[in-house]
Design an enzyme around this catalytic site. Structure first.
Site, PDB file in Angstrom:
ATOM      1  N   PHE B 133       0.713  -1.390   0.006  1.00  0.00           N
ATOM      2  CA  PHE B 133      -0.301   0.000  -0.328  1.00  0.00           C
ATOM      3  C   PHE B 133       0.723   1.384  -0.288  1.00  0.00           C
ATOM      4  CE2 PHE B 133      -2.941   3.485   2.324  1.00  0.00           C
ATOM      5  CZ  PHE B 133      -4.113   2.994   0.816  1.00  0.00           C
ATOM      6  N   TYR B 228     -10.454   1.036  10.280  1.00  0.00           N
ATOM      7  CA  TYR B 228     -12.492   1.915   9.776  1.00  0.00           C
ATOM      8  C   TYR B 228     -12.337   0.499   8.464  1.00  0.00           C
ATOM      9  CZ  TYR B 228      -8.461   3.938   6.240  1.00  0.00           C
ATOM     10  OH  TYR B 228      -7.567   4.039   5.910  1.00  0.00           O
TER      11      TYR B 228
END
Lengths: 438, 438
Positions: B133, B228
């Site tokens: 990422f 999240y």
């Protein structure tokens, strides 16, 4: 303000107060006089509904789409633009993000990088005050150790001229001291720092929303601050960062996360910083807490129409000084000989709080300041206690937020203080046991 | 699972699913099949009331007192202890705090410090994957530049054995790849890294709450992750950090804020790190967002009774693999020749998502993947698109959260996909305009 001020005088001041209706923007708990807005601001009345909307509608129904449709992506900048009006910054110069400590790390690192890049190898000192808020000193210690700088702590502002030598890379100060409420002259200090080639980093934790701040007019270099005190953003609300435009696009900050990337959603493997202060963003922000901060900022902007031509914060500053003047006058008149005023009496050097120390040497060294604060809290007058050390006394700290405090509140809080002292209430055992957090 | 699976088969699987009632723990919007829980998890049904309580009662009424009375001060650790049960960590080894990027900075810095302190001056390489990422790579770039390390990116896991040389200080990997859903063997990779004297830093953003993680059993060194996604903590929910106890009290992390101090409320001018992972805290945390994360963690702990003796996440993992197996089988049966499976077919290498690329070379290079995702979103099937580059194809990404997805959802989403393709719906102009965030 005279020393024979009466409750009726206070009520008359409230009737004449142009800001008196702003109190309605807040939900104040019953039976509480809250003099701790410098630690955690009061909840704006609009916040519960706004937070509920963010949770149930924007997240619950909008889900991932709300990054676009609810413009979550713009929140740090949109809030930064509101805050800019309170601290003498221009649009697109401020970001609301992360914590104060983390933002300090970013800007202190960036300031150090500028000095390192300048090639002036003799300039490796960071100057701050020993009485600065500890987390600022901890972050500075860490960066100084890591990057080969020396942290030099001065004991008082009087030592500043002598401390500003050509070795100073960065002068890092908190504008309004958290313990004493003493305020620096940002313009004069910045000018003195610049005169020896040093950059300035200002912590506005006790300034933003409390006193007028003139970042651009003072030609400051970097500033950071806190969202949960006078900005009424809620517990642990995200903090903010401001960088002078002459520096903003010049450096990389080390916490180079994707939200500070020029094109975060291109998912490129190499970092390319966004232009301007946006590069001071790092990771994904806590949207619920950030949304609550916006309600807090709006309470301060509601005072703008009262400022006339005197600039941001003028009306709030006028009332803040009147409130703290009244509190000082009443304490001195009604508790004679009990307290020493720690906060400067001069308006130009006073933030929006009043700090007292015990005058009697035994009480000053003992538990009295702590116990009096606890006894006041039990009566619903919430201030706080800050422990002293060998150099500094224990203090009773009272924050005055002109948005929601009245002159009658000032009267009542001193009345409670008088009773706590006259009844020796503070000597009760239950007020002499320490809690973890006050 | 056979390629002639029917809607009735899916309904039968749902009736037999021991986790089927966990869906009631969530508020799913009408008309939506949500396959993007790997980007932002669905709102737990308990969250709005809990957040409202934190705002109106804990903040609004409790004010500053809630740091003690509502134990705000303990939240990072209390939530960390809940999360520990999902990632193979022990109590008091995890803190929920800050963002993933910031936590990565802390642990990568700490890992580098260990290597620097060891005196092995030849060991100055950080190895990661080019497909990691981006924010992880940006943070690593920054720290490598600052601390004199070299960041070496490998193109695939096959290159790992050759890349693990005695120069490697840190192997920094994301356990489940965000684009492909491919999962590393944490134990084998950690062992290989340790064999050459390297430390491991694991990003669990797409693992925590999605797949079984065995941090202590795998003898990993450092881990961070996100609140999240599969943890359902809400938009931008605080992240987490785990440090192996053999390292936790050994290093200082550079973001040495007051919440990581051994005695934050003594306000001492010098930093003294807290014992253990508590020193990885920095500033004041966003309490409202952090409280919402607890509701998300509780939804995952609700699956614990179904795990029997198979360890944390066993029941969720079983269902996750059944869901992704079913989706793959249905796509291959009902959209023959249209897609290439990007996610590994082997269970041991698959996270909780399925990624597809277009098979037809023209479509693979064109806008098809993006437009199909948009057309599905318009039908209420929310997945997302991730752009490719010269080396990697554009992908359609579908996350499968076993807590709230059913086998009928899988059927319906493939049915929508078939219609989007058969009707050439994806060729409509409105599905071919790019948004800022998807």
């Amino acid at each position: 303000m005279t020393i024979d001020m009466t409750l009726d005088d206070c009520r008359a001041l409230d009737r004449a107060d142009p800001l008196r209706n702003l109190r309605d923007l807040f939900t104040l708990p019953e039976g509480v006089i809250y003099l701790d807005g410098n630690s955690l601001g009061v909840m704006p009345a609009a916040t519960p509904a706004r937070v509920a909307e963010v949770v149930a509608q924007e997240w619950g129904t909008g889900l991932i789409r709300s990054w676009n449709t609810a413009r979550w992506i713009d929140l740090p900048q949109r809030l930064g633009n509101k805050l800019a009006r309170l601290i003498g910054a221009a649009p697109d110069e401020v970001m609301c993000t992360d914590s104060t400590s983390i933002n300090l790390y970013k800007v202190l690192f960036a300031a150090m990088s500028q000095v390192i890049d300048s090639g002036d190898a003799a300039r490796r000192t960071v100057v701050s005050e020993r009485s600065n808020f500890p987390t600022d000193l901890y972050i500075a210690e860490s960066l100084c150790r890591e990057r080969g700088f020396t942290l030099k702590l001065i004991d008082s502002v009087d030592a500043l001229p002598a401390a500003l030598t050509p070795e100073v890379a960065v002068l890092m100060l908190t504008h309004v001291n958290y313990r004493t409420g003493a305020m620096h002259d940002m313009t004069a200090v910045t000018m003195a720092a610049h005169a020896v080639g040093a950059l300035t980093v200002w912590d506005l934790a006790h300034s933003a929303g409390a006193v007028p701040v003139t970042l651009n007019e003072s030609d400051a270099d970097f500033a950071i601050g806190c969202g949960y005190k006078y900005l009424n953003g809620g517990p642990g609300a995200p903090a903010f960062v401001w960088v002078n435009t002459r520096h903003a696009s010049k450096f990389d900050q080390p916490l180079s996360g994707w939200f500070g990337h020029a094109a975060p959603f291109e998912f490129t493997p190499h970092y390319r910083p966004a232009p301007g202060v946006a590069r001071y963003l790092c990771g994904t922000q806590p949207i619920i807490s950030l949304s609550a901060l916006e309600c807090g900022l709006d309470t301060l902007l509601a005072a703008e129409p009262f400022n006339a031509d005197f600039g941001p914060m003028a009306a709030l500053r006028t009332k803040s000084l009147e409130l703290t003047d009244a509190f000082i006058a009443l304490v001195e008149a009604r508790c004679p000989g009990r307290f020493t005023l720690v906060t400067p009496r001069a308006h130009a050097q006073r933030g929006s709080q009043v700090c007292l120390a015990m005058k009697n040497p035994d009480e000053a060294q003992g538990n009295a300041a702590y116990a009096i604060v606890q006894a006041l809290i039990a009566r619903g007058v919430i201030g706080d206690f800050r422990a002293g050390d060998a150099q500094t006394p224990h203090i009773l700290r009272f924050g005055f937020t002109p948005l929601y405090l009245s002159f009658e509140d000032v009267w009542d809080s001193v009345e409670h203080l008088v009773q706590v002292l006259d009844n020796n209430e503070w000597r009760r055992p239950e007020f002499n046991q320490k809690n973890a957090v006050t």
